[in-house]
Design an enzyme around this catalytic site. Sequence first.
Site, mmCIF file in Angstrom:
data_model
loop_
_atom_site.group_PDB
_atom_site.id
_atom_site.type_symbol
_atom_site.label_atom_id
_atom_site.label_comp_id
_atom_site.label_asym_id
_atom_site.label_seq_id
_atom_site.Cartn_x
_atom_site.Cartn_y
_atom_site.Cartn_z
ATOM 1 N N LYS A 1 43.611 48.714 35.303
ATOM 2 C CA LYS A 1 44.550 48.167 36.275
ATOM 3 C C LYS A 1 45.884 48.888 36.101
ATOM 4 O O LYS A 1 46.132 49.417 35.026
ATOM 5 C CB LYS A 1 44.746 46.661 36.031
ATOM 6 N N HIS B 1 28.395 47.229 40.747
ATOM 7 C CA HIS B 1 29.368 46.190 41.081
ATOM 8 C C HIS B 1 28.897 45.486 42.340
ATOM 9 O O HIS B 1 28.315 46.107 43.214
ATOM 10 C CB HIS B 1 30.749 46.815 41.294
#
EC number: 4.1.1.39
Length: 443
Positions: A168, A287
Amino acid sequence: KASVGFKAGVKDYRLTYYTPEYQTKDTDILAAFRVTPQPGVPPEEAGAAVAAESSTGTWTTVWTDGLTSLDRYKGRCYDIEPVAGEESQFIAYVAYPLDLFEEGSVTNLFTSIVGNVFGFKALRALRLEDLRIPPAYSKTFQGPPHGIQVERDKLNKYGRPLLGCTIKPKLGLSAKNYGRAVYECLRGGLDFTKDDENVNSQPFMRWRDRFVFCAEAINKAQAETGEIKGHYLNATAGTCEEMMKRAIFARELGVPIVMHDYLTGGFTANTSLAHYCRDNGLLLHIHRAMHAVIDRQRNHGMHFRVLAKALRMSGGDHVHAGTVVGKLEGERDVTLGFVDLLRDDFIEKDRSRGIYFTQDWVSMPGVLPVASGGIHVWHMPALTEIFGDDSVLQFGGGTLGHPWGNAPGAVANRVAVEACVQARNEGRDLAREGNEVIREACK
């Protein structure tokens, strides 16, 4: 005069497609649908309508029906049971003959079973709760590129959950700084770092630059720690050709693992990538971006356990599977139900965990469930207890949010997981003493 062959007009589906006397075959694909019919539509008719519209049926008899054997090819609604606590809702069980589906194609399986019937007027809502995939069909799939055991052997990591971290902020870093964050995490003790699902190839960071800097970070961290490291390089792209180009480049860099968003990328692309990964020794991280669009409504759509089974057939070595922690107790059993469907060879029918059918995967490799999203070090005892060793625990903010930086954050996670595994192996109760275990480890 010409003889009349059959009566025209709208037919009741239940005359043909509701067959409570039917004995299911070992080769049938079985589906459990949660059906909410419109007022005035009887359950048998609604269940039969689902069976018909998702197999051979149309709304009337057509003359070409005489050219085929309906008995051989039709889907059959063979059982209907009420849902406890819901007035106008029931579970319809449908059996589909094996020959209705193309071998080795999840795409075709879904197009048939959930392709058309969900927009049906006679139903207010429809949800596919579970599918039984017979070995005769699952054997036509490659399945996961490598599976749990081979992955452990490749990574030389045993007896504990694997640790990951999503880098992130997910969007906006340059490739060089991104690689730097990867290196810090891996150096600190994580096994993997991860591209966020929406990191593909944007103006601020093109894919090739990211791949190169991440490979550099992996090699540097491996040299320093003496452990095998990986970064899930997201190969998802706008076309299948571009996706394969990225996967091939990843292999040329010598990295161990790539990643794909299997629902947005599509099952066809995913299966192609999984085949490439097995042929070339790459692990494949999956994912599930977009899953909640499909699986979040209780009465309509598809339960995630169906998407999980589909992924195991299409192919992936890791798949995201929720975290359980902080959610409701009931969720826990259901989550563990599909976690078992991902990992185990043989899963018994167990309605309390939402498993409607006994599923036998025979020898298809298992998939590691990934717990990711809003978890941190204090959740570690619970996660270790719930998921056991065969899982990947991913802490994004839970690593990068450490006030001293990424590497100390990674160290904290690694220390915590080792402490929890050791405590469990010594026979301590993680559910009760978890916080104490973590506190001791802090010192």
